[in-house]
Design a protein around this motif. Sequence first.
Motif, short mmCIF file in Angstrom:
data_model
loop_
_atom_site.label_atom_id
_atom_site.label_comp_id
_atom_site.label_asym_id
_atom_site.label_seq_id
_atom_site.Cartn_x
_atom_site.Cartn_y
_atom_site.Cartn_z
N PRO A 86 56.36 65.41 114.03
CA PRO A 86 54.97 65.09 113.66
C PRO A 86 54.16 66.36 113.45
CG PRO A 86 55.32 64.72 116.00
CD PRO A 86 56.66 65.04 115.42
N THR A 87 53.14 66.23 112.62
CA THR A 87 52.22 67.36 112.41
C THR A 87 51.31 67.48 113.62
OG1 THR A 87 50.56 65.98 111.34
CG2 THR A 87 52.25 66.98 109.91
N ALA A 88 50.55 68.55 113.67
CA ALA A 88 49.63 68.76 114.80
C ALA A 88 48.58 67.64 114.86
CB ALA A 88 48.96 70.12 114.69
N GLN A 90 48.91 64.50 113.72
CA GLN A 90 49.56 63.28 114.19
C GLN A 90 49.81 63.35 115.70
OE1 GLN A 90 53.04 63.41 111.71
NE2 GLN A 90 52.25 61.80 110.36
N LEU A 91 50.21 64.54 116.18
CA LEU A 91 50.46 64.71 117.61
C LEU A 91 49.20 64.46 118.43
CD1 LEU A 91 52.83 65.47 119.43
CD2 LEU A 91 52.05 67.83 119.33
N ARG A 92 48.06 64.98 117.95
CA ARG A 92 46.79 64.75 118.65
C ARG A 92 46.43 63.26 118.63
NH1 ARG A 92 44.16 68.16 115.33
NH2 ARG A 92 45.24 70.07 115.71
N GLN A 93 46.62 62.60 117.49
CA GLN A 93 46.30 61.18 117.39
C GLN A 93 47.18 60.35 118.34
OE1 GLN A 93 46.89 60.40 113.24
NE2 GLN A 93 44.78 60.91 112.69
N TYR A 94 48.47 60.64 118.37
CA TYR A 94 49.37 59.92 119.26
C TYR A 94 49.01 60.17 120.72
CZ TYR A 94 52.32 59.43 115.09
OH TYR A 94 52.81 59.15 113.85
N PHE A 95 48.64 61.41 121.03
CA PHE A 95 48.25 61.75 122.40
C PHE A 95 47.03 60.94 122.83
CE2 PHE A 95 45.49 64.25 125.20
CZ PHE A 95 46.32 64.36 126.31
N VAL A 96 46.04 60.85 121.95
CA VAL A 96 44.82 60.09 122.28
C VAL A 96 45.14 58.61 122.46
CG1 VAL A 96 42.58 59.36 121.36
CG2 VAL A 96 43.25 61.75 121.23
N VAL A 97 45.98 58.07 121.58
CA VAL A 97 46.34 56.65 121.69
C VAL A 97 47.05 56.38 123.01
CG1 VAL A 97 47.86 54.88 120.72
CG2 VAL A 97 46.40 56.22 119.21
N VAL A 98 48.01 57.22 123.37
CA VAL A 98 48.74 57.02 124.63
C VAL A 98 47.80 57.20 125.82
CG1 VAL A 98 50.56 58.00 126.09
CG2 VAL A 98 50.98 57.64 123.66
N LEU A 99 46.93 58.20 125.77
CA LEU A 99 45.99 58.44 126.87
C LEU A 99 45.07 57.24 127.07
CD1 LEU A 99 45.01 60.52 128.95
CD2 LEU A 99 43.37 61.29 127.24
N VAL A 100 44.52 56.70 125.99
CA VAL A 100 43.64 55.53 126.09
C VAL A 100 44.40 54.34 126.66
CG1 VAL A 100 42.34 53.84 124.72
CG2 VAL A 100 42.01 56.29 124.33
#
Length: 125
Positions: A86-88, A90-100
Amino acid sequence: MADKENAESDNGVPAAHDPAREVARAVASSRPVRKSAPDAAEGKDGKKDHATPKQRAAGTARTKKRTTPASFVRESAGELRKVVWPTATQLRQYFVVVLVFVLLVILYVSALDLLFGWGLLQIFG
Protein backbone atom coordinates in the motif's frame (compact mmCIF):
# COMPACT_ATOMS: atom_id res chain seq x y z
CA MET A 1 -49.99 -23.78 -33.74
CA ALA A 2 -50.32 -20.78 -36.05
CA ASP A 3 -52.93 -19.29 -33.72
CA LYS A 4 -50.52 -19.53 -30.80
CA GLU A 5 -47.75 -17.77 -32.71
CA ASN A 6 -50.06 -14.98 -33.91
CA ALA A 7 -51.67 -14.49 -30.50
CA GLU A 8 -50.41 -11.76 -28.21
CA SER A 9 -48.36 -12.68 -25.16
CA ASP A 10 -48.82 -11.21 -21.68
CA ASN A 11 -46.81 -8.09 -22.51
CA GLY A 12 -48.86 -7.21 -25.65
CA VAL A 13 -46.18 -8.28 -28.15
CA PRO A 14 -47.18 -10.85 -30.77
CA ALA A 15 -46.04 -14.26 -29.54
CA ALA A 16 -43.95 -14.87 -32.66
CA HIS A 17 -41.84 -11.77 -31.88
CA ASP A 18 -41.87 -11.92 -28.08
CA PRO A 19 -38.28 -11.47 -26.82
CA ALA A 20 -39.01 -13.47 -23.69
CA ARG A 21 -40.09 -16.47 -25.76
CA GLU A 22 -37.04 -16.12 -28.01
CA VAL A 23 -34.76 -16.11 -24.98
CA ALA A 24 -36.56 -19.15 -23.56
CA ARG A 25 -36.12 -21.01 -26.85
CA ALA A 26 -32.41 -20.11 -26.98
CA VAL A 27 -31.88 -21.26 -23.41
CA ALA A 28 -33.72 -24.52 -24.02
CA SER A 29 -31.64 -25.25 -27.11
CA SER A 30 -28.34 -24.59 -25.30
CA ARG A 31 -29.00 -26.94 -22.40
CA PRO A 32 -26.66 -29.94 -22.18
CA VAL A 33 -28.15 -33.15 -23.49
CA ARG A 34 -27.76 -36.43 -21.57
CA LYS A 35 -26.11 -39.25 -23.48
CA SER A 36 -28.64 -41.89 -24.43
CA ALA A 37 -26.22 -44.78 -24.94
CA PRO A 38 -24.01 -45.89 -22.04
CA ASP A 39 -20.24 -45.53 -22.36
CA ALA A 40 -18.30 -48.47 -23.77
CA ALA A 41 -16.57 -48.87 -20.37
CA GLU A 42 -19.90 -49.07 -18.57
CA GLY A 43 -22.04 -52.15 -18.18
CA LYS A 44 -25.77 -52.53 -18.75
CA ASP A 45 -26.63 -51.03 -15.35
CA GLY A 46 -24.53 -47.91 -16.01
CA LYS A 47 -21.75 -48.90 -13.59
CA LYS A 48 -18.12 -49.34 -14.54
CA ASP A 49 -16.70 -52.85 -14.45
CA HIS A 50 -13.15 -51.73 -13.58
CA ALA A 51 -11.36 -49.28 -11.32
CA THR A 52 -10.18 -45.92 -12.60
CA PRO A 53 -6.38 -46.03 -13.06
CA LYS A 54 -4.27 -43.96 -10.69
CA GLN A 55 -2.67 -40.75 -11.91
CA ARG A 56 0.85 -41.90 -11.12
CA ALA A 57 2.00 -45.48 -10.84
CA ALA A 58 3.39 -46.52 -7.45
CA GLY A 59 6.91 -47.11 -8.82
CA THR A 60 7.21 -43.58 -10.26
CA ALA A 61 6.27 -41.70 -7.08
CA ARG A 62 8.60 -38.80 -6.42
CA THR A 63 10.26 -38.46 -3.04
CA LYS A 64 9.84 -35.05 -1.45
CA LYS A 65 13.06 -33.11 -1.10
CA ARG A 66 13.44 -31.10 2.09
CA THR A 67 13.76 -27.37 1.71
CA THR A 68 16.85 -25.84 3.24
CA PRO A 69 16.52 -22.70 5.39
CA ALA A 70 18.48 -20.72 2.79
CA SER A 71 16.16 -21.72 -0.06
CA PHE A 72 13.13 -21.01 2.16
CA VAL A 73 14.39 -17.46 2.79
CA ARG A 74 15.21 -17.03 -0.93
CA GLU A 75 11.74 -18.19 -2.00
CA SER A 76 10.05 -16.07 0.69
CA ALA A 77 11.94 -12.96 -0.45
CA GLY A 78 10.89 -13.72 -4.04
CA GLU A 79 7.25 -13.96 -2.99
CA LEU A 80 7.48 -10.71 -1.00
CA ARG A 81 8.78 -8.93 -4.11
CA LYS A 82 5.51 -9.87 -5.85
CA VAL A 83 3.36 -8.22 -3.17
CA VAL A 84 1.63 -4.96 -4.09
CA TRP A 85 2.39 -2.82 -1.06
CA PRO A 86 0.00 0.00 0.00
CA THR A 87 0.98 3.61 -0.52
CA ALA A 88 1.56 5.90 2.45
CA THR A 89 -1.91 7.44 1.99
CA GLN A 90 -3.60 4.03 1.89
CA LEU A 91 -1.61 2.97 4.96
CA ARG A 92 -2.82 6.03 6.90
CA GLN A 93 -6.42 5.41 5.81
CA TYR A 94 -6.28 1.75 6.85
CA PHE A 95 -4.68 2.71 10.17
CA VAL A 96 -7.48 5.19 10.92
CA VAL A 97 -10.17 2.67 9.98
CA VAL A 98 -8.66 -0.04 12.21
CA LEU A 99 -8.14 2.44 15.07
CA VAL A 100 -11.76 3.64 14.93
CA PHE A 101 -13.04 0.06 14.80
CA VAL A 102 -10.88 -0.99 17.78
CA LEU A 103 -12.07 2.03 19.77
CA LEU A 104 -15.70 1.15 18.99
CA VAL A 105 -15.16 -2.44 20.14
CA ILE A 106 -13.48 -1.17 23.35
CA LEU A 107 -16.44 1.14 23.95
CA TYR A 108 -18.94 -1.71 23.34
CA VAL A 109 -17.13 -4.18 25.64
CA SER A 110 -16.70 -1.51 28.35
CA ALA A 111 -20.41 -0.68 28.21
CA LEU A 112 -21.29 -4.37 28.55
CA ASP A 113 -18.86 -4.70 31.46
CA LEU A 114 -20.39 -1.72 33.25
CA LEU A 115 -23.93 -2.94 32.56
CA PHE A 116 -23.31 -6.47 33.82
CA GLY A 117 -21.28 -5.19 36.78
CA TRP A 118 -24.11 -2.84 37.77
CA GLY A 119 -26.67 -5.65 37.29
CA LEU A 120 -24.71 -8.08 39.45
CA LEU A 121 -24.31 -5.45 42.19
CA GLN A 122 -28.08 -4.88 42.13
CA ILE A 123 -28.76 -8.60 42.41
CA PHE A 124 -26.07 -9.69 44.88
CA GLY A 125 -24.94 -6.37 46.34
